[in-house]
Scaffold this motif. Structure first.
Motif, PDB file in Angstrom:
ATOM      1  N   ASP A 189      13.865   3.327  -5.400  1.00  0.00           N
ATOM      2  CA  ASP A 189      14.937   1.421  -4.863  1.00  0.00           C
ATOM      3  C   ASP A 189      15.973   2.970  -3.624  1.00  0.00           C
ATOM      4  OD1 ASP A 189      16.713   2.118  -6.667  1.00  0.00           O
ATOM      5  OD2 ASP A 189      16.152   0.308  -6.902  1.00  0.00           O
ATOM      6  N   GLU A 192      13.215   4.873   1.622  1.00  0.00           N
ATOM      7  CA  GLU A 192      11.832   3.950   2.343  1.00  0.00           C
ATOM      8  C   GLU A 192      10.944   5.063   3.129  1.00  0.00           C
ATOM      9  OE1 GLU A 192      13.218   0.947   5.118  1.00  0.00           O
ATOM     10  OE2 GLU A 192      13.565   2.733   6.685  1.00  0.00           O
ATOM     11  N   GLN A 193       9.942   4.744   2.086  1.00  0.00           N
ATOM     12  CA  GLN A 193       9.271   6.046   3.420  1.00  0.00           C
ATOM     13  C   GLN A 193       7.653   5.976   3.760  1.00  0.00           C
ATOM     14  OE1 GLN A 193       9.520   5.646  -0.090  1.00  0.00           O
ATOM     15  NE2 GLN A 193       8.038   4.573  -0.216  1.00  0.00           N
ATOM     16  N   ILE A 205      10.768  10.207   4.384  1.00  0.00           N
ATOM     17  CA  ILE A 205      11.589   9.566   3.627  1.00  0.00           C
ATOM     18  C   ILE A 205      13.011   9.529   4.418  1.00  0.00           C
ATOM     19  CG2 ILE A 205      12.063   9.355   1.249  1.00  0.00           C
ATOM     20  CD1 ILE A 205      10.622  11.568   0.218  1.00  0.00           C
ATOM     21  N   ILE A 208      18.087   5.587   1.596  1.00  0.00           N
ATOM     22  CA  ILE A 208      18.766   4.004   2.806  1.00  0.00           C
ATOM     23  C   ILE A 208      20.306   3.995   1.144  1.00  0.00           C
ATOM     24  CG2 ILE A 208      16.578   3.036   3.338  1.00  0.00           C
ATOM     25  CD1 ILE A 208      16.183   1.394   0.510  1.00  0.00           C
TER      26      ILE A 208
END
Length: 208
Positions: A189, A192-193, A205, A208
């Motif tokens: 988590d 994001e990818q 990727i 975040i």
């Protein structure tokens, strides 16, 4: 004409120096297809141009093709720090890097990036993972720890010739390493990818 040929023909050509490097890699290196090549190389340059990183970390130099492509896209003050654990590569790779038009933007280091990259004391904006598939997860954790928030990781070979979905394939340590990495990133988590079906699979990727 195949679709792959059509795509190649409609992608901006690589500079002559890189074409000669790609040819030399395939002639003189045992696994020449490991070099990024025209299509992926142009994508790497474009992504660097879009992201505008100051510091790039590459894990797995091989013949230097991908490092030079990324260096092409850098601003004047940008640098690529590329690590190659196999010291037998140095005699081939170092002259190609040092004689390239972007030599001043590349720092070629022989050593294990997992232990050596953190010692640089640098925060990276972009990383390209293309080293030992068996240690992709460990490499990813190291890279993520050095990456700024909002920075990007590009992980190569994440479809591994389609073996990731071939249940009949005799799973070797490299395949297992890729599968473990893909599953790990999917459930992480912190990022994001998206996987692009380019060549052997390229995962983008974002931290975040």
């Amino acid at each position: 004409m195949t679709l792959d040929e059509y795509i190649e023909q409609h992608t901006t050509p690589e500079p002559d120096y890189l074409y000669r490097l790609w040819r030399a890699t395939n002639i003189h290196m045992l696994h020449g297809r490991m070099a990024s090549g025209h299509l992926q190389g142009r994508l790497l340059k474009m992504l660097v141009t879009m992201i505008r990183p100051k510091n790039i970390l590459e894990v797995g130099t091989f013949s230097g093709y991908s490092a030079l492509c990324m260096a092409e896209g850098l601003d004047d003050d940008g640098l690529v720090y590329t690590f190659e654990v196999n010291d037998e590569q140095e005699d081939f790779t170092r002259p190609w890097i040092e004689n390239s038009p972007v030599a001043d933007k590349v720092r070629f280091i022989i050593g294990d990036a997992i232990t050596e990259a953190p010692r640089l004391g640098i925060t990276f904006d972009l990383a390209f993972i293309d080293g030992d598939k068996r240690t992709y997860r460990e490499t990813y954790e190291m890279v993520l720890s050095l990456l700024r928030k909002g920075g990007y990781i590009l992980a190569d070979n994440t479809l591994w010739d389609g073996h990731v979905v071939d249940q009949s394939y005799n799973r070797d340590p490299q395949t297992h390493g890729i599968e473990t990495f893909n599953d790990y990133v999917l459930h992480d988590d912190r990022v994001e990818q998206v996987i692009l079906p380019l060549r052997d699979g390229l995962t983008l990727i974002r931290k975040i």
